[in-house]
Motif scaffolding. Structure first.
Motif, PDB file in Angstrom:
ATOM      1  N   GLY A 112      37.886  44.782  29.365  1.00  0.00           N
ATOM      2  CA  GLY A 112      38.747  45.216  30.456  1.00  0.00           C
ATOM      3  C   GLY A 112      38.058  45.663  31.732  1.00  0.00           C
ATOM      4  O   GLY A 112      38.698  45.767  32.775  1.00  0.00           O
ATOM      5  N   ILE A 113      36.750  45.917  31.678  1.00  0.00           N
ATOM      6  CA  ILE A 113      36.132  46.416  32.907  1.00  0.00           C
ATOM      7  C   ILE A 113      36.087  45.327  33.979  1.00  0.00           C
ATOM      8  O   ILE A 113      36.226  45.602  35.168  1.00  0.00           O
ATOM      9  CB  ILE A 113      34.728  47.005  32.640  1.00  0.00           C
ATOM     10  CG1 ILE A 113      34.159  47.586  33.938  1.00  0.00           C
ATOM     11  CG2 ILE A 113      33.768  45.973  32.081  1.00  0.00           C
ATOM     12  CD1 ILE A 113      33.380  48.814  33.757  1.00  0.00           C
ATOM     13  N   ALA A 115      38.404  43.124  34.445  1.00  0.00           N
ATOM     14  CA  ALA A 115      39.731  43.094  35.052  1.00  0.00           C
ATOM     15  C   ALA A 115      39.834  44.159  36.134  1.00  0.00           C
ATOM     16  O   ALA A 115      40.428  43.940  37.191  1.00  0.00           O
ATOM     17  CB  ALA A 115      40.805  43.312  33.990  1.00  0.00           C
ATOM     18  N   ARG A 116      39.226  45.314  35.860  1.00  0.00           N
ATOM     19  CA  ARG A 116      39.270  46.362  36.888  1.00  0.00           C
ATOM     20  C   ARG A 116      38.550  45.901  38.154  1.00  0.00           C
ATOM     21  O   ARG A 116      39.073  46.046  39.255  1.00  0.00           O
ATOM     22  CB  ARG A 116      38.653  47.665  36.384  1.00  0.00           C
ATOM     23  CG  ARG A 116      38.710  48.753  37.432  1.00  0.00           C
ATOM     24  CD  ARG A 116      38.133  50.066  36.979  1.00  0.00           C
ATOM     25  NE  ARG A 116      38.817  50.656  35.855  1.00  0.00           N
ATOM     26  CZ  ARG A 116      39.997  51.238  35.910  1.00  0.00           C
ATOM     27  NH1 ARG A 116      40.641  51.298  37.061  1.00  0.00           N
ATOM     28  NH2 ARG A 116      40.540  51.754  34.851  1.00  0.00           N
ATOM     29  N   LYS A 118      38.087  42.891  39.126  1.00  0.00           N
ATOM     30  CA  LYS A 118      38.811  41.798  39.771  1.00  0.00           C
ATOM     31  C   LYS A 118      40.033  42.282  40.537  1.00  0.00           C
ATOM     32  O   LYS A 118      40.496  41.602  41.443  1.00  0.00           O
ATOM     33  CB  LYS A 118      39.229  40.750  38.730  1.00  0.00           C
ATOM     34  CG  LYS A 118      38.079  39.843  38.350  1.00  0.00           C
ATOM     35  CD  LYS A 118      38.346  39.154  37.055  1.00  0.00           C
ATOM     36  CE  LYS A 118      38.993  37.818  37.249  1.00  0.00           C
ATOM     37  NZ  LYS A 118      39.102  37.102  35.964  1.00  0.00           N
TER      38      LYS A 118
ATOM     39  N   TYR B  86      44.632  46.353  30.063  1.00  0.00           N
ATOM     40  CA  TYR B  86      43.818  45.463  30.858  1.00  0.00           C
ATOM     41  C   TYR B  86      42.522  46.086  31.331  1.00  0.00           C
ATOM     42  O   TYR B  86      41.444  45.591  31.098  1.00  0.00           O
ATOM     43  CB  TYR B  86      44.585  45.138  32.141  1.00  0.00           C
ATOM     44  CG  TYR B  86      45.125  43.753  32.236  1.00  0.00           C
ATOM     45  CD1 TYR B  86      44.388  42.673  31.822  1.00  0.00           C
ATOM     46  CD2 TYR B  86      46.379  43.544  32.761  1.00  0.00           C
ATOM     47  CE1 TYR B  86      44.903  41.403  31.938  1.00  0.00           C
ATOM     48  CE2 TYR B  86      46.906  42.281  32.884  1.00  0.00           C
ATOM     49  CZ  TYR B  86      46.157  41.206  32.475  1.00  0.00           C
ATOM     50  OH  TYR B  86      46.665  39.962  32.599  1.00  0.00           O
ATOM     51  N   ALA B  87      42.682  47.162  32.091  1.00  0.00           N
ATOM     52  CA  ALA B  87      41.555  47.651  32.879  1.00  0.00           C
ATOM     53  C   ALA B  87      40.878  48.816  32.188  1.00  0.00           C
ATOM     54  O   ALA B  87      41.515  49.791  31.825  1.00  0.00           O
ATOM     55  CB  ALA B  87      42.041  48.090  34.247  1.00  0.00           C
ATOM     56  N   ALA B  88      39.584  48.699  32.014  1.00  0.00           N
ATOM     57  CA  ALA B  88      38.879  49.765  31.334  1.00  0.00           C
ATOM     58  C   ALA B  88      37.751  50.299  32.203  1.00  0.00           C
ATOM     59  O   ALA B  88      37.612  49.936  33.357  1.00  0.00           O
ATOM     60  CB  ALA B  88      38.322  49.246  30.015  1.00  0.00           C
TER      61      ALA B  88
END
Lengths: 279, 312
Positions: A112-113, A115-116, A118, B86-88
């Motif tokens: 997920g990092i 995605a952050r 992006k 989603y975001a980690a």
């Protein structure tokens, strides 16, 4: 925003102040911050030690098991097996290093990092360039450690001297850098570390053993020899080996480095593009 | 300015022949919370992906803070924060280092980044754990840091994708408090959740997604009125009383029901004024009640009813 209905303006914000948005960072800043982040892994011995120990272990095994190769007729006369083997190890270590870039990327895409990053106002390519720089630096360190270990423990000391060996390291690192982009492009495409690992394993196996890494190509059976002679890895190994042994061939070195640059020129845009699309 | 902070018009997202989103339209006004409810696979995460510029819609239009996500994704990214499955954050770094990293990437100077990090750690009660690696954080602490990381750039809109999945009730409530505080200060929130209670507590309006379509939307209250059933239940002290009470309630025009040997009589009612009617009827029948309850429909009821009518 109309003056009358703005509930944010009048309300006091006790803990959460709302500072002005920061102006955004330039690409250079993005890359340096992101590669710095990836390099922090260096502080974690558990993540770095296996990368250093594995090649040293392999070196121990190979230098003992295949020692007799140096008695065969195809083997260059007057060269010790460790001097012959180590440059190849630098090059093959770079395949693993390149694969590691790809695997690290898929892992971060899944946790997920990525995605952050992006969803932030930064350039997609910065994430990949940052990783590429960090992994290249790390690879450099690994190669130098391996070189030092070989010299101290196994009596590595080819005719090319320190400069020749550093030249071999340079060839290997440039190769690792370009393969890193290949594997990052692949990883953006397959997206799963568990899918990338076997692909990397197969590529590694084929490029490695069907080459002149461990034995001279002349000593291989005909069909394998034909492959080993066109295997790009053989060229990289020859370039590194000739440098280390003090008989550098400018043409082979330039061809190897040039090929690496071409590989990056082709795969880097592909990597950035599929990386942007992958969710 | 009355531009909705989130605006979706007929958005479709197809993966091959399957449609993850099928003609979804919705709007979220400034400073409000939209709760997006749905099962796994209903399309919630796909929708958040499109709004946060991680994925492109197949057709339709999506705007965040008035900016088109397809045409100006980089502008959208300056205005949003993304948190959730989603975001980690980077597990190998400390909480402080994570926030520093984000702030530096957004262009803050070292000093600005450090003060912003401290401010957010304080707000999320993470000051004590600031310099510990995130991998040693509890689930609740990690989610709070996730949310803090999305707030570094002071976004107008935040996306919370199942922010409390797997958290214990205390940690969940702590996160809700922070979200409510942000909304009070003018942030617009899109929240996806499978927890109906969460949507009930946080959301100003709720949209229910099923198989990529909007199957219902409105306030929690409206959804309950439209679909749910209110009921009154009374507890009696014995089987004889139960028969007496049931007869009296039927005479009063109600339809009580009970389990075979149960002592609880439950009947659907239109609103809470029926409670008086129930008390009067049982009192006249001379039944001494052990308990009385008026039950609002839960969002669970709404959710079940909708998904039933949808053929699930």
């Amino acid at each position: 925003m109309t003056l009358t209905t703005d509930q944010t303006a009048g309300a006091p914000a006790p803990a959460l102040t709302r500072p002005l948005r920061y102006g955004g960072a330039g690409v250079l800043r993005q890359v340096s911050v992101l590669s710095g982040r990836s390099l922090r892994a260096l502080r974690e011995p558990a993540l770095v030690l296996p990368g250093v120990l594995e090649p040293i272990l392999m070196l121990t095994v190979f230098s003992q098991v295949f020692k007799s190769v140096s008695q065969t007729s195809a083997f260059p006369a007057g060269v010790s097996y460790i001097d012959y083997l180590l440059p190849a190890f630098l090059v093959t270590g770079s395949i693993s290093a390149g694969l590691k870039s790809g695997v690290a990327l898929t892992t971060e895409m899944n946790n997920g990092i990525i995605a952050r990053f992006k969803a932030m106002p930064i350039h997609t390519g910065s994430v990949l360039v940052g990783r590429s720089i960090a992994d290249t630096v790390l690879n450099c360190v690994n190669m130098l450690v391996m070189l030092a270990a070989a010299a101290l423990v196994f009596g590595y000391g080819p005719d090319g001297g320190v400069l020749g060996s550093l030249g071999a390291v340079l060839v290997a690192v440039v190769l690792g850098w370009s393969l890193g982009w290949v594997f990052m492009a692949l990883s953006a495409w397959v997206r799963k570390p568990e899918a990338l690992q076997p692909i990397g394993g197969i590529v590694n196996m084929v490029l490695l053993f069907a080459s002149n890494a461990f034995v001279p190509a002349e000593g291989l059976p005909g069909w394998l020899r034909a492959f080993a002679e066109v295997n790009p890895m053989s060229y990289a190994i020859t370039a590194a080996r000739d440098l280390a042994l003090g008989e550098p061939s400018t043409a082979t070195v330039l061809a190897t480095l040039g090929t690496c640059v071409v590989i990056v020129t082709v795969t880097a845009p592909l990597a950035v593009r599929s990386f942007r699309r992958a969710t | 300015m009355d531009t909705p902070m989130i605006e979706l018009t007929d958005v479709t997202k197809a993966f091959g022949s399957t449609k993850a989103l099928d003609g979804v339209s919705l709007t979220v006004p400034h400073g409000t919370v939209l709760g997006l409810l749905g099962h796994n696979g209903a399309g919630k995460t796909t929708l958040v992906g499109i709004l946060s510029t991680l994925a492109l819609p197949t057709s339709g239009q999506a705007r965040v803070a008035g900016v088109d996500v397809v045409r100006h994704p980089e502008e959208v990214r300056r205005r949003i924060g993304l948190t959730g499955q989603y975001a980690a954050v980077d597990e190998t770094l400390s909480g402080h280092a994570n926030l520093l990293l984000i702030a530096r990437l957004l262009g803050a100077t070292r000093a600005q980044a450090a003060s912003r990090a401290e401010e957010l750690l304080e707000l999320f009660s993470l000051t004590d754990a600031a310099h510990r690696a995130v991998k040693n954080y509890s689930g609740g602490m990690r989610r709070r840091l996730d949310l803090a990381a999305s707030l570094v750039g002071d976004p107008d809109v935040i996306f919370l994708d199942e922010p409390t999945t797997g958290l214990d009730p205390t940690a969940r409530r702590a996160l809700w408090d922070v979200v409510q505080r942000l909304v009070r200060e003018g942030t617009t929130v899109l929240l996806t959740t499978q927890y109906l209670e969460e949507a009930d507590v946080l959301a100003d309006s709720i949209t229910v997604l099923s198989a990529g379509r909007v199957v219902a939307s409105g306030t929690a209250e409206e959804l309950k009125n439209r679909i749910g059933h209110r009921s009154v239940s009374v507890t009696v002290r014995g089987a004889d009383d139960r028969e007496l009470a049931a007869a009296a309630l039927r005479r009063a025009g109600l339809s009580p029901a009970h389990e075979d040997d149960g002592l609880v009589l439950t009947m659907p009612v239109r609103d809470s004024t029926a409670v008086a009617q129930v008390v009067r009827a049982t009192d006249e029948a001379g039944v001494d009640l052990a308990g009385l309850a008026f039950c609002e429909p839960s969002l669970d009821d709404v959710y079940m009813a909708l998904n039933h009518s949808d053929g699930r």
